[in-house]
Every structure is written in structure tokens, then in C-alpha cells.
Design an enzyme around this catalytic site. Structure first.
Site, mmCIF file in Angstrom:
data_model
loop_
_atom_site.group_PDB
_atom_site.id
_atom_site.type_symbol
_atom_site.label_atom_id
_atom_site.label_comp_id
_atom_site.label_asym_id
_atom_site.label_seq_id
_atom_site.Cartn_x
_atom_site.Cartn_y
_atom_site.Cartn_z
ATOM 1 N N LYS A 280 0.821 -1.213 0.000
ATOM 2 C CA LYS A 280 0.000 0.000 0.000
ATOM 3 C C LYS A 280 0.851 1.259 0.000
ATOM 4 C CE LYS A 280 -4.285 -2.103 1.373
ATOM 5 N NZ LYS A 280 -5.423 -2.197 2.306
ATOM 6 N N ARG A 315 -3.010 -10.753 4.584
ATOM 7 C CA ARG A 315 -3.416 -10.736 3.168
ATOM 8 C C ARG A 315 -2.310 -10.059 2.371
ATOM 9 N NH1 ARG A 315 -6.136 -7.314 -0.448
ATOM 10 N NH2 ARG A 315 -7.517 -8.403 -1.913
#
Length: 336
Positions: A280, A315
Site C-alpha cells: 500500500k 493478506r
């Protein structure tokens, strides 16, 4: 008034002490004290032995199996996006054959998360028929290839989830926490499948437009508690629910870091926790990696921090690298 407890997570073998407890049933992480807050205020440190039995059990009890997987150690959820516009790997998988090859390359994953709609900041909603067209042939082909790894369908829509479950998926991962399509809760309840409910505000198209919080962890916890209550009210079994703080969803870099520092507070909900921070933007900003695919080292650092905070599911995009890092982490911190 809502009283919450954040365990002070520690690594390594448990010690002979009445204050020493496994954190959420972990074989690697323990706690002997907590910080107590009331409606997000305070921060008194208490010994674990001073808690009531229900409070202590909520923090220490083993979590229910997830798709048959014990959650006494971190499990890896491998990301398989069949989208043209995901922030990191959009367009990488453009055929069913390519998706199967990606799944086969993720042999170290405990769960595969299949997504047909990008929920990156600024993403537009994908029509139900198109999302189904993207994901159903992939799930069918993965099963036909003999891959038995549990499959999660990453969707906000009941119709898409139903098609995925019919094709061979095992659980639902809803980034909207049943806000986008409440009927998805009814489907999950009827099918008696696990579901991950994530914290978010707004929708992907607008969520990063100046998100604000008074106390981000307190607000995330209360939102997730409300979403869990909603799910249970629609018939979803509590022991089939996973929660996710939604790193990067309606969060600034400062919000993300605050949540990461206090991840152990999420155990107060008494449920398994999924951490999805892989590649991210904040990792690239802090680590100096403008291209998402160059953020694997930073993603590993965040994943290992999550493991140290007792996160049950990580994840990630980089499955093999994460599995190797966890193998070393587990060898160092395994309880005797």
C-alpha cells in the site's frame, strides 16, 4: 460507556506466572498486561490476572477454525486479482490460464482471495455481471486444476458472492462490512460460510478525500463492533466472522501508522483479525518505493509486525516471500 482492553503483546515462550496468557490462542504471542480505555479515553495499565474471566477469555481464547484452518499461527491469504485496474497488480492477470498459474505459484498460501473489482482509492464500481464474468471462470478453473486451497471471494455484492460460492469459493471478504449490499449478510448466513468484515468509510471513489477521525482506533473498533452486531442480527454465526481494520481505506498515513501500533486492541472484539497492508501507498512513501511492486520488503516488515501483534491472517501479494519470513519468525519465537 464502552470499556476496551488492548493486550500488551509479547513474543516468545510463556513464563510460569498467573499473569501470562496466550494472545487469542497464539502459539507465539502472549500478554501479561493490558491497557484499559473508556470510550477511547484513559490508558491505565492493568495486570491480566485482574481482568474478569469473560474479559480475559475474550483476549486469550483460541479463535474458531477458519475454512478448517487453526489460527494459532499467522495464516497467509494470497491475493489473486482479475482486474484491469487494481493499484498493484491490475492487468497482470488477464486470462483464466494466467489466474490459475498465479494460484499455482501461491502454493504457500493458506487461502486464496479472488477479486474481480478494484477497491483502490478512486476506483469506480464494476457492474455485477462483469464482476461475475471475471471471477467465476477463474474459480472453476482453479478447482478443476486440482487446487484445494480455500478460496475467499473479495466482493461487496450478494449476487457476485453467490455465484462465487456456487463455483467453489469457501468464504466472503467484504471491504464494506455489509454496508454496500446488506443482502450479502443474508447470503452468508444462509450458506453458513465465513466472512471478513472490514472497516471503511464512504466508497472507494471518494474515501481518500480528507478522511478524519477523533481517535482512529476507537472509531475503527466501534464501527467493527457495530458491523459484527449487524451481521449477527441477520443470522451470521459470530464464530464465522473475521474483522479487518481496513489499512489504507479512508485512512491517511498517520491513521495507518496509529492503527498498526495499536493492532492488538482489535483482539478485544474476540474474533480473528485480518491485516491487509501489502504494497500500500504508505509503505512506498515511508520506504521510498514509488512503484507498488517494489514494496515487498516494506510489506514484509508490516506483516511481521502484524504477526507480533497476534494477527491471524495476513493478506499479501508476495506469498512465497511472506511464507519464508514467517518461517524464520516462527522458528525464533515458537513457544517451548
Amino acid at each position: 460507556m464502552t470499556v476496551r482492553y488492548c493486550p500488551l503483546a509479547r513474543l516468545g515462550p510463556r513464563v510460569a506466572s498467573e499473569d501470562d496468557y496466550a494472545l487469542a490462542g497464539s502459539a507465539y504471542v502472549r500478554f501479561d498486561a493490558v491497557t484499559q480505555t473508556e470510550d477511547g479515553q484513559g490508558g491505565d495499565v492493568l495486570r491480566a490476572s485482574s481482568l474478569s474471566e469473560p474479559d480475559r477469555a475474550r483476549l486469550s481464547a483460541p479463535r474458531a477454525l477458519l475454512c478448517g484452518l487453526a489460527l494459532d499461527r499467522p495464516r497467509i491469504m494470497g491475493i489473486v486479482n482479475v482486474t484491469p485496474d487494481s493499484f498493484s497488480d491490475g492487468g497482470d492477470v488477464t486470462t483464466v490460464r494466467g489466474a490459475v498459474a498465479r494460484a499455482q505459484a501461491m502454493q504457500a498460501a493458506d487461502i486464496l482471495d479472488i477479486g474481480g473489482e478494484s477497491t483502490r482509492p478512486g476506483a469506480e464500481t464494476v457492474a455485477v455481471a462483469e464482476e461475475i464474468r471475471r471471477i467465476v471462470p477463474v474459480i472453476v478453473a482453479i478447482r478443476e486444476a486440482g487446487i484445494t486451497t480455500p478460496i475467499s471471494i473479495d466482493t461487496r455484492k450478494a449476487a457476485v458472492a453467490e455465484a462465487a460460492l456456487e463455483a467453489g469459493a469457501d468464504m466472503v471478504n467484504d471491504v464494506s462490512g455489509f454496508r454496500y449490499d446488506p443482502e450479502l449478510a443474508d447470503l452468508v448466513a444462509a450458506r453458513a460460510v465465513p466472512v471478513c468484515l472490514m472497516h471503511s468509510k464512504g466508497d472507494p471513489a471518494t474515501m481518500q478525500q480528507d478522511p478524519r477521525y477523533g481517535d482512529v482506533m476507537h472509531e475503527v473498533l466501534e464501527h467493527l463492533a457495530e458491523r459484527v452486531a449487524f451481521a449477527c442480527g441477520r443470522g451470521v454465526a459470530r464464530d464465522r466472522i473475521v474483522v479487518d481494520p481496513g489499512i489504507g481505506f479512508a485512512k491517511t498515513q498517520a491513521h495507518n501508522l496509529t492503527l498498526l501500533k495499536a493492532l492488538a486492541a482489535l483482539h478485544d472484539l474476540g474474533l480473528p483479525v485480518l491485516l491487509g497492508a501489502s504494497r500500500k501507498k504508505f509503505i512506498g512513501t515511508i520506504g521510498g518505493a514509488g512503484v507498488a511492486k517494489d514494496r515487498m520488503p516494506g510489506s514484509l516488515a508490516v506483516a511481521l509486525h502484524g504477526a507480533a501483534m497476534g494477527m491471524q491472517i495476513l493478506r499479501v501479494h508476495d506469498v512465497a516471500e511472506t511464507a519464508q519470513a514467517l518461517a524464520l519468525w516462527q522458528a525464533i519465537h515458537r513457544a517451548e
